[in-house]
Scaffold this motif. Structure first.
Motif, mmCIF file in Angstrom:
data_model
loop_
_atom_site.group_PDB
_atom_site.id
_atom_site.type_symbol
_atom_site.label_atom_id
_atom_site.label_comp_id
_atom_site.label_asym_id
_atom_site.label_seq_id
_atom_site.Cartn_x
_atom_site.Cartn_y
_atom_site.Cartn_z
ATOM 1 N N ALA A 5 0.828 -1.210 0.000
ATOM 2 C CA ALA A 5 0.000 0.000 0.000
ATOM 3 C C ALA A 5 0.859 1.255 0.000
ATOM 4 O O ALA A 5 0.587 2.207 -0.738
ATOM 5 C CB ALA A 5 -0.935 0.001 1.205
ATOM 6 N N HIS A 6 1.919 1.272 0.803
ATOM 7 C CA HIS A 6 2.781 2.450 0.841
ATOM 8 C C HIS A 6 3.450 2.680 -0.505
ATOM 9 O O HIS A 6 3.591 3.835 -0.949
ATOM 10 C CB HIS A 6 3.829 2.314 1.943
ATOM 11 C CG HIS A 6 3.338 2.714 3.298
ATOM 12 N ND1 HIS A 6 3.054 4.022 3.631
ATOM 13 C CD2 HIS A 6 3.078 1.989 4.414
ATOM 14 C CE1 HIS A 6 2.643 4.080 4.893
ATOM 15 N NE2 HIS A 6 2.655 2.863 5.384
ATOM 16 N N LEU A 7 3.855 1.618 -1.166
ATOM 17 C CA LEU A 7 4.453 1.771 -2.492
ATOM 18 C C LEU A 7 3.428 2.322 -3.478
ATOM 19 O O LEU A 7 3.717 3.247 -4.243
ATOM 20 C CB LEU A 7 4.999 0.428 -2.977
ATOM 21 C CG LEU A 7 6.243 -0.085 -2.237
ATOM 22 C CD1 LEU A 7 6.520 -1.534 -2.611
ATOM 23 C CD2 LEU A 7 7.460 0.782 -2.541
ATOM 24 N N TYR A 8 2.241 1.754 -3.455
ATOM 25 C CA TYR A 8 1.185 2.215 -4.362
ATOM 26 C C TYR A 8 0.866 3.691 -4.131
ATOM 27 O O TYR A 8 0.690 4.459 -5.088
ATOM 28 C CB TYR A 8 -0.069 1.371 -4.158
ATOM 29 C CG TYR A 8 -1.250 1.859 -4.970
ATOM 30 C CD1 TYR A 8 -1.410 1.469 -6.296
ATOM 31 C CD2 TYR A 8 -2.192 2.733 -4.429
ATOM 32 C CE1 TYR A 8 -2.472 1.929 -7.057
ATOM 33 C CE2 TYR A 8 -3.256 3.204 -5.176
ATOM 34 C CZ TYR A 8 -3.393 2.791 -6.492
ATOM 35 O OH TYR A 8 -4.449 3.265 -7.235
ATOM 36 N N GLY A 19 11.567 6.669 -0.052
ATOM 37 C CA GLY A 19 11.329 7.181 1.294
ATOM 38 C C GLY A 19 10.176 6.494 1.982
ATOM 39 O O GLY A 19 10.255 6.147 3.173
ATOM 40 N N ASN A 20 9.111 6.266 1.249
ATOM 41 C CA ASN A 20 7.935 5.596 1.800
ATOM 42 C C ASN A 20 8.272 4.162 2.198
ATOM 43 O O ASN A 20 7.759 3.633 3.182
ATOM 44 C CB ASN A 20 6.819 5.607 0.747
ATOM 45 C CG ASN A 20 5.443 5.767 1.349
ATOM 46 O OD1 ASN A 20 5.227 5.468 2.511
ATOM 47 N ND2 ASN A 20 4.503 6.241 0.554
ATOM 48 N N ASP A 78 -2.766 -4.163 8.966
ATOM 49 C CA ASP A 78 -1.899 -3.697 7.883
ATOM 50 C C ASP A 78 -1.668 -4.809 6.853
ATOM 51 O O ASP A 78 -1.718 -4.580 5.643
ATOM 52 C CB ASP A 78 -0.548 -3.236 8.438
ATOM 53 C CG ASP A 78 -0.605 -1.880 9.114
ATOM 54 O OD1 ASP A 78 -1.625 -1.171 8.947
ATOM 55 O OD2 ASP A 78 0.361 -1.520 9.803
ATOM 56 N N ILE A 79 -1.404 -6.010 7.342
ATOM 57 C CA ILE A 79 -1.159 -7.150 6.458
ATOM 58 C C ILE A 79 -2.434 -7.536 5.720
ATOM 59 O O ILE A 79 -2.411 -7.796 4.508
ATOM 60 C CB ILE A 79 -0.609 -8.339 7.274
ATOM 61 C CG1 ILE A 79 0.773 -7.997 7.831
ATOM 62 C CG2 ILE A 79 -0.546 -9.612 6.417
ATOM 63 C CD1 ILE A 79 1.291 -8.988 8.867
#
Length: 200
Positions: A5-8, A19-20, A78-79
């Motif tokens: 999700a952070h990458l997306y 950075g994310n 989160d997972i």
């Protein structure tokens, strides 16, 4: 939100994506040596985490798990949310998940030596087990939960959470779908704010 999700949510900006990705492996404000955009990605990651932790939908999801897992409930959600993002990837991206994860592997494999040791370790694990792609499958999530349980020396009992995923899948997926639309809108606005904030 977990790694996928952070990458997306990095909007395909390579430096923001770095950075994310590494933000959980950075303590405090010890990131001035990185480029401006990597710093923005770290800041964005932290803003996303704060937004997520305070959100009423996420709190509802965590309540379903709290009695069994206590303070590990957020890690499990989160997972789970990465699972639903991977499972429904075609709704959010025109790039097939297999192609996206291969590109991520290539990108971070090339950048690994520039990143914190813990990030390097995770990159090796991510590539070896193809975890971002396998998040879409229940057995992939089960392996991640088993690994997390081992890391806590069995204290978290997170290996049992695959049962919760199966029993309450409809509820968790509905939570994810509602929340993810909101976090996308939040991230789009927050990244603009971060990028337009003057640096000292």
């Amino acid at each position: 939100m977990n790694f996928l999700a952070h990458l997306y949510l990095s909007q395909n900006n390579p430096e923001v994506m770095i950075g994310n990705f590494i933000a959980d492996h950075i303590r405090g404000n010890r990131y001035e040596h990185f480029s401006k955009e990597i710093q923005q990605g770290i800041q964005l990651h932290r803003e996303i985490d704060t937004f997520t932790d305070a959100h009423h939908i996420v709190r509802k999801s965590k309540r379903r798990l709290h009695q069994r897992y206590r303070h590990y409930d957020g890690v499990i959600i989160d997972i789970f949310f990465d699972h639903y993002l991977a499972k429904n990837w075609a709704q959010y991206s025109a790039i097939p998940l297999a192609n996206y994860t291969k590109a991520i592997h290539h990108f971070f494999n090339n950048k690994s030596s520039e990143l914190p040791p813990k990030s390097q370790e995770f990159i090796r694990y991510m590539i070896e087990y193809n975890i971002l792609f396998n998040y879409q499958h229940e057995d992939g999530i089960e392996k991640v939960l088993n690994g997390m349980n081992r890391r806590t020396q069995g204290k978290s009992q997170m290996h049992l959470a695959i049962e919760d995923l199966r029993e309450l899948s409809v509820e968790f997926e509905a939570d994810f779908t509602s929340f993810f639309h909101e976090v996308i809108a939040f991230t789009n606005q927050k990244l603009i704010e971060i990028q337009n904030t003057p640096t000292n």
